[in-house]
Scaffold this active site. Structure first.
Site, PDB file in Angstrom:
ATOM      1  N   SER A 123     -10.246  39.895 -34.104  1.00  0.00           N
ATOM      2  CA  SER A 123      -9.457  38.856 -33.432  1.00  0.00           C
ATOM      3  C   SER A 123      -8.612  38.080 -34.426  1.00  0.00           C
ATOM      4  O   SER A 123      -9.021  37.864 -35.569  1.00  0.00           O
ATOM      5  CB  SER A 123     -10.418  37.898 -32.709  1.00  0.00           C
ATOM      6  OG  SER A 123      -9.737  36.734 -32.329  1.00  0.00           O
ATOM      7  N   TYR A 148     -18.098  31.979 -32.885  1.00  0.00           N
ATOM      8  CA  TYR A 148     -17.492  33.243 -32.410  1.00  0.00           C
ATOM      9  C   TYR A 148     -16.602  33.818 -33.513  1.00  0.00           C
ATOM     10  O   TYR A 148     -16.717  34.994 -33.879  1.00  0.00           O
ATOM     11  CB  TYR A 148     -16.690  32.997 -31.131  1.00  0.00           C
ATOM     12  CG  TYR A 148     -15.709  34.095 -30.844  1.00  0.00           C
ATOM     13  CD1 TYR A 148     -14.355  33.931 -31.130  1.00  0.00           C
ATOM     14  CD2 TYR A 148     -16.135  35.314 -30.332  1.00  0.00           C
ATOM     15  CE1 TYR A 148     -13.458  34.949 -30.908  1.00  0.00           C
ATOM     16  CE2 TYR A 148     -15.233  36.342 -30.106  1.00  0.00           C
ATOM     17  CZ  TYR A 148     -13.895  36.154 -30.399  1.00  0.00           C
ATOM     18  OH  TYR A 148     -13.002  37.168 -30.189  1.00  0.00           O
ATOM     19  N   LYS A 152     -16.890  37.401 -35.930  1.00  0.00           N
ATOM     20  CA  LYS A 152     -15.849  38.427 -36.100  1.00  0.00           C
ATOM     21  C   LYS A 152     -15.589  38.668 -37.594  1.00  0.00           C
ATOM     22  O   LYS A 152     -15.437  39.807 -38.034  1.00  0.00           O
ATOM     23  CB  LYS A 152     -14.550  38.013 -35.391  1.00  0.00           C
ATOM     24  CG  LYS A 152     -14.613  38.138 -33.880  1.00  0.00           C
ATOM     25  CD  LYS A 152     -14.868  39.575 -33.422  1.00  0.00           C
ATOM     26  CE  LYS A 152     -15.008  39.685 -31.922  1.00  0.00           C
ATOM     27  NZ  LYS A 152     -15.383  41.056 -31.490  1.00  0.00           N
TER      28      LYS A 152
HETATM   29  C1  WQD Z   1      -4.525  29.570 -25.393  1.00  0.00           C
HETATM   30  C2  WQD Z   1      -3.783  28.233 -25.340  1.00  0.00           C
HETATM   31  C3  WQD Z   1      -5.220  26.309 -25.305  1.00  0.00           C
HETATM   32  C4  WQD Z   1      -6.897  26.872 -21.318  1.00  0.00           C
HETATM   33  C5  WQD Z   1      -9.230  32.442 -27.846  1.00  0.00           C
HETATM   34  C6  WQD Z   1     -10.049  33.045 -28.963  1.00  0.00           C
HETATM   35  C7  WQD Z   1      -9.546  34.444 -29.253  1.00  0.00           C
HETATM   36  C8  WQD Z   1      -9.655  35.236 -27.984  1.00  0.00           C
HETATM   37  C9  WQD Z   1      -8.732  34.620 -26.935  1.00  0.00           C
HETATM   38  C10 WQD Z   1     -11.708  36.213 -27.308  1.00  0.00           C
HETATM   39  C11 WQD Z   1      -4.429  27.192 -26.250  1.00  0.00           C
HETATM   40  C12 WQD Z   1      -4.389  26.408 -24.031  1.00  0.00           C
HETATM   41  C13 WQD Z   1      -6.167  27.071 -22.476  1.00  0.00           C
HETATM   42  C14 WQD Z   1      -6.615  25.734 -20.493  1.00  0.00           C
HETATM   43  C15 WQD Z   1      -4.884  25.090 -22.029  1.00  0.00           C
HETATM   44  N1  WQD Z   1     -10.980  35.197 -27.542  1.00  0.00           N
HETATM   45  N2  WQD Z   1      -5.182  26.191 -22.819  1.00  0.00           N
HETATM   46  N3  WQD Z   1      -5.609  24.893 -20.891  1.00  0.00           N
HETATM   47  O1  WQD Z   1      -7.822  29.740 -27.851  1.00  0.00           O
HETATM   48  O2  WQD Z   1      -5.721  31.096 -28.381  1.00  0.00           O
HETATM   49  O3  WQD Z   1      -7.917  32.265 -28.286  1.00  0.00           O
HETATM   50  O4  WQD Z   1      -9.209  33.282 -26.702  1.00  0.00           O
HETATM   51  O5  WQD Z   1     -11.453  37.309 -27.035  1.00  0.00           O
HETATM   52  O6  WQD Z   1     -10.295  35.035 -30.260  1.00  0.00           O
HETATM   53  O7  WQD Z   1      -9.885  32.279 -30.133  1.00  0.00           O
HETATM   54  O8  WQD Z   1      -6.881  31.422 -26.198  1.00  0.00           O
HETATM   55  O9  WQD Z   1      -6.390  31.323 -23.792  1.00  0.00           O
HETATM   56  O10 WQD Z   1      -8.265  29.866 -24.726  1.00  0.00           O
HETATM   57  O11 WQD Z   1      -5.901  29.281 -25.211  1.00  0.00           O
HETATM   58  O12 WQD Z   1      -3.987  24.292 -22.360  1.00  0.00           O
HETATM   59  O13 WQD Z   1      -7.242  25.500 -19.428  1.00  0.00           O
HETATM   60  O14 WQD Z   1      -3.882  27.720 -24.021  1.00  0.00           O
HETATM   61  O15 WQD Z   1      -5.275  24.957 -25.743  1.00  0.00           O
HETATM   62  O16 WQD Z   1      -3.395  26.406 -26.829  1.00  0.00           O
HETATM   63  P1  WQD Z   1      -7.052  31.005 -27.733  1.00  0.00           P
HETATM   64  P2  WQD Z   1      -6.928  30.481 -24.899  1.00  0.00           P
END
Ligand code: WQD
Length: 337
Positions: A123, A148, A152
């Site tokens: 990741s 997490y 990785k």
């Molecule tokens: C993306 C953006 C949030 C939800 C993580 C893990 C990565 C992979 C994917 C496992 C961020 C914003 C989100 C919400 C929001 N995990 N957001 N409101 O954090 O980039 O990556 O998930 O497979 O390894 O680190 O992904 O989709 O959680 O967030 O504003 O209700 O959306 O703050 O900026 P992230 P995400």
């Protein structure tokens, strides 16, 4: 040729099983269904026919049973892991045990049964907050901000150290950016457990009325519209990249780490606006506090995968959001019936 797919009933795993079948491989799913659902197997079957599935925890010695029964396994693709960032902080032992022990158990089986190839699901989270953008495979890994992320990083090191020990194994670690979307048939897609952590499933569930409103976590970041930037890649592109990675290993490719992204960054607000535009749905959202641990901006330099694997993401953000919405509408329909 048989390809063992641990976590093959999961989101990326299931899409990769379909892509493997379509590329002429014989995928063999190993999944304990702690973090996935059996109905995914029906979706896969409706697309590519019956796929062998072993219901077991691949972090346990019982995994060897699969190698005893399935002669001549050609390769393994290792997806099986817990992946919820916030949950990993609450349950560190579960995350370290499952994510790391499954990798060690699998590697021991691969060496014992002389399976020559492994593709590992890593990741972009291993990069933390990058100093320079876009991130290349040479960009330094930062101390992970979550258990997490640490699992990785540890699994990457375990695999690389196994290669360094002279094991008869070739490996590629695929660092995914943000996988989104679903198979265009809407037969398989993302099945978050409970309230989605990730942005796009939360968006589609809000649009479907499953969630009251979307909270955008922070708009005071140092980005054009104040919301964080990510590299969102269609899960179908990601699945096809795994086939390309396996072919690369087969032809003796010697690079061990590849970014899988589009090379383009989009902000949270751009995702919301694009979703509303392409899906014709008004989203109920508001701006809230930053989410602890979130990275401000990250997107991939995707040129190494293009050069070495011949892989380039070809589906657009609009396609991914449309496919995600189509999948959500199917889930909503099935929930109603
Ligand atoms: C993306 C953006 C949030 C939800 C993580 C893990 C990565 C992979 C994917 C496992 C961020 C914003 C989100 C919400 C929001 N995990 N957001 N409101 O954090 O980039 O990556 O998930 O497979 O390894 O680190 O992904 O989709 O959680 O967030 O504003 O209700 O959306 O703050 O900026 P992230 P995400």
């Amino acid at each position: 040729m048989k390809v063992l797919v641990t976590g093959g009933a999961g989101y990326i795993g299931s899409h990769t099983v379909v892509a493997l079948r379509e590329a002429g491989y014989e995928p063999i799913i190993v999944d304990d269904f702690r973090n996935s659902e059996k109905k995914v197997l029906e979706g896969i079957e409706s697309l590519v026919g019956q796929v062998t599935c072993y219901e077991l925890d691949c972090s346990r010695p019982v995994l060897e049973e699969v190698f005893r029964r399935e002669k001549n396994i050609h390769a393994a693709i290792h997806f099986a892991a817990f992946k919820a960032v916030a949950e990993s902080q609450e349950k560190p032992l579960d995350y370290y045990e499952n994510n790391i022990l499954s990798t060690i158990t699998l590697l021991r089986c691969l060496l014992k049964y002389q399976v020559p190839y492994i593709v590992f699901s890593s990741s972009a989270t291993v990069y933390g907050e990058p100093d320079t953008l876009p991130v290349t495979e040479e960009s330094p890994r930062k101390p992970a901000r979550s258990v997490y992320g640490r699992t990785k990083q540890v699994c990457e090191d375990i695999i690389l150290d196994t290669l360094k020990s002279g094991a008869a194994l070739r490996a590629i670690l695929l660092r995914y950016f943000n996988p989104i979307g679903a198979h265009p048939s809407a037969k398989i897609g993302e099945l978050p457990r409970g309230i989605p952590n990730n942005l796009v499933p939360f968006v589609t569930q809000t649009a479907a009325g499953w969630q009251k409103e979307l909270v955008i976590f922070g708009r005071d970041y140092n980005t054009p519209d104040g919301t964080p930037i990510r590299d969102y890649i269609h899960v179908m592109d990601l699945a096809e990249a795994h086939v390309a990675a396996l072919r690369y290993l087969e032809r003796g490719g010697d690079k061990n780490i590849m970014n899988l992204g589009t090379g383009k960054g989009n902000s949270v607000l751009e995702i919301v606006k694009t979703f509303e535009e392409v899906c014709g749905v008004k989203l109920n959202y508001r701006f809230g506090e930053r989410r602890p641990g979130d990275v401000e901006k990250i997107w991939a330099d995707a040129t190494l995968a293009e050069k070495e694997l011949g892989f380039k993401a070809k589906r657009t953000l609009a396609e991914a959001l449309l496919d995600a919405w189509k999948w959500q509408k199917t889930l909503t329909l099935n929930q109603a019936t």
